[in-house]
Motif scaffolding. Structure first.
Motif, short mmCIF file in Angstrom:
data_model
loop_
_atom_site.label_atom_id
_atom_site.label_comp_id
_atom_site.label_asym_id
_atom_site.label_seq_id
_atom_site.Cartn_x
_atom_site.Cartn_y
_atom_site.Cartn_z
N ASN A 58 -3.91 34.92 85.09
CA ASN A 58 -3.92 34.22 86.40
C ASN A 58 -2.19 34.00 86.52
O ASN A 58 -1.37 34.37 85.88
N ALA A 59 -2.22 33.41 87.70
CA ALA A 59 -0.57 32.92 88.17
C ALA A 59 0.09 32.29 87.31
O ALA A 59 1.21 32.28 86.92
N ALA A 89 -4.43 37.32 91.95
CA ALA A 89 -3.42 36.21 92.19
C ALA A 89 -2.45 36.28 91.27
O ALA A 89 -1.34 35.38 91.65
N ALA A 90 -2.44 36.62 90.11
CA ALA A 90 -1.37 36.68 89.21
C ALA A 90 -0.23 37.44 89.58
O ALA A 90 0.83 37.26 89.16
N GLU A 92 0.28 38.48 93.26
CA GLU A 92 0.66 38.21 94.64
C GLU A 92 0.62 36.75 94.89
O GLU A 92 -0.61 36.31 94.93
N THR A 93 1.79 36.05 94.82
CA THR A 93 1.80 34.63 95.07
C THR A 93 1.65 34.17 96.67
O THR A 93 1.66 32.96 96.78
N TYR A 98 5.19 39.73 95.87
CA TYR A 98 4.86 39.94 94.59
C TYR A 98 5.77 39.63 93.68
O TYR A 98 6.78 39.51 93.50
N ASP A 99 5.18 39.17 92.55
CA ASP A 99 5.57 38.63 91.17
C ASP A 99 4.88 39.73 90.21
O ASP A 99 4.10 39.29 89.48
N ASN A 143 -8.88 30.52 93.16
CA ASN A 143 -7.48 31.00 93.26
C ASN A 143 -6.69 31.34 91.96
O ASN A 143 -5.70 31.43 92.08
N PRO A 147 -5.46 35.33 95.66
CA PRO A 147 -4.10 34.70 96.03
C PRO A 147 -4.64 33.67 97.41
O PRO A 147 -5.54 34.08 97.94
N SER A 148 -3.87 32.54 97.30
CA SER A 148 -4.48 31.74 98.15
C SER A 148 -4.44 31.88 99.67
O SER A 148 -5.11 31.38 100.43
#
Length: 399
Positions: A58-59, A89-90, A92-93, A98-99, A143, A147-148
């Motif tokens: 996850n993020a 969610a990991a 697209e923040t 994108y990360d 979340n 993504p939130s």
């Protein structure tokens, strides 16, 4: 957490889906591989045994969490690579932000020590996550998976929990899933795939991208419709192959609402060079109980030309890049079919029935049954036999 819920077994429809059946191939070469003469159209092709993680990013998950698995891959001559699992969610923040740093870091670790041949990465991407109980309040898990921005913007439609949007319960109520039957939600999945493709399609060490299990996306409300989900998944796969023209695009198409739609998607996959997969592969002893075998998912039944699916035998035509998950290895599910299955029993099902080119084994440690050394011992003595380039592909690049 195991990321599947076993959907109810429905009676296989006798509806015959004629479209696409003539695309089947009975090619069964055990060792041949093919390299496209036109390198620009070739798909990276490195069959073999892979490790897949027993957890999902996850993020907040650091790349260092994968270090032990990557070390095993790098030092195991008979492993071809590693499948990392990433919730939406990991990666697209924020909307369009994108990360991919965790993927980059894991790619950098993957070939430390310069193993020969180089190890390959398969990216598992999920827009759903499984719950322990039916219709459980997802709380913070929501979340961790999605993504939130998706779950707070009314653009993406209603949700069963007040104050949230863009998702619903799926997988017989044991999953939360992005409401991908809504075009606005699918548009965001496509945008993520385009960003991933722009970054990784040209990377020779990125073998494939695997998309969410279909059973988990079968919703229980929120305007869900089986046919609408089918059409949106076809949109997604068309965009995915455009974004990854030289990379395997794979979908875990196990149970898509009903057998006709599941078969329709498999046939679409075959005509659009999308590989078949799924989270579960039982032992051959379970599949051998009837002839043709019934203890296969609806998607697997279509691949093997099971009567009533509307599919000719597609083995050799469609690529099969198959995951092997916890329940069949540990026996937490499928006891009635004979689980837990030995790794060798599962291997024989994947090879003898599905002609799988890639088998991705869940990395189990500290478990009472089928710990990784047990799986590794089988892998070391039983190479993948079906390595030929699928006839539905424009060509394969084996470099």
């Amino acid at each position: 957490m195991s990321r599947r819920a076993r959907v109810g077994r429905f009676t296989v429809s006798a509806v015959i889906l004629a479209v696409g059946c003539l695309l089947a191939s009975t090619t069964s070469s055990a060792t041949a591989t093919a390299t496209a003469t036109a390198a620009g159209s070739a798909v990276k092709w490195h069959p073999g045994h892979y490790i897949t993680s027993d957890w999902w990013h996850n993020a907040g998950t650091p790349a260092s969490m994968a270090s032990s698995e990557l070390q095993v891959v790098n030092t195991s001559p008979n492993l071809r690579g590693w499948k990392g699992n990433y919730y939406w969610a990991a990666l697209e923040t924020g909307k369009g932000v994108y990360d991919f740093s965790v993927i980059d870091a894991e790619l950098a670790r993957l070939n430390q020590g310069n193993p020969v041949p180089r190890k390959k990465l398969i990216i598992g991407l999920s827009s759903s996550g499984f719950l322990r109980t039916h219709d459980q309040d997802p709380g913070g898990f929501l979340n961790a998976v999605l993504p939130s921005y998706l779950t707070t913007d009314t653009t993406y439609g209603s949700a069963p929990k007040a104050g949230t949007n863009g998702w619903w319960y799926g997988g017989s109520g044991f999953a939360i899933t992005a409401a991908v039957w809504r075009q606005a939600v699918t548009d965001r999945v496509i945008a993520l795939l385009q960003a991933l493709g722009a970054r990784y399609n040209s990377n020779p060490d990125v073998e494939g991208v695997v998309l969410t299990e279909t059973a988990s996306q079968v919703g229980e409300g929120g305007g869900y419709n089986d046919n609408t989900l089918l059409s949106q998944l076809e949109r997604t796969l068309t965009a995915a192959t455009a974004a990854f023209p030289n990379t395997n695009v794979v979908i875990e198409n196990n149970f898509l609402g009903n057998q006709p739609n599941t078969s329709a998607l498999v046939l679409f996959q075959n005509s659009h060079r999308v590989a078949e997969s799924g989270p579960d592969l039982l032992g051959k002893t379970a599949a051998d109980k009837t002839s043709p075998p019934k203890e296969l998912t609806w998607g697997q039944q279509c691949v093997t030309g099971y009567p009533g699916t509307g599919c000719a035998n597609l083995t050799g035509s469609i690529a099969v890049i198959q995951n092997v998950d916890e329940p069949e290895l540990l026996g937490t599910q499928f006891q009635g079919a004979g689980a837990p299955f030995t790794p060798l029993d599962i291997y024989h099902n994947g090879e003898d029935y599905l002609h799988a080119s890639h088998l991705m084994w869940t990395y189990l440690v500290g478990r009472p049954t089928n710990n990784w050394p047990t799986i590794a011992a089988m892998v070391d003595t039983h190479p993948i036999r079906y390595t030929a380039c699928p006839t539905s592909y424009p060509g394969c690049d084996t470099r």
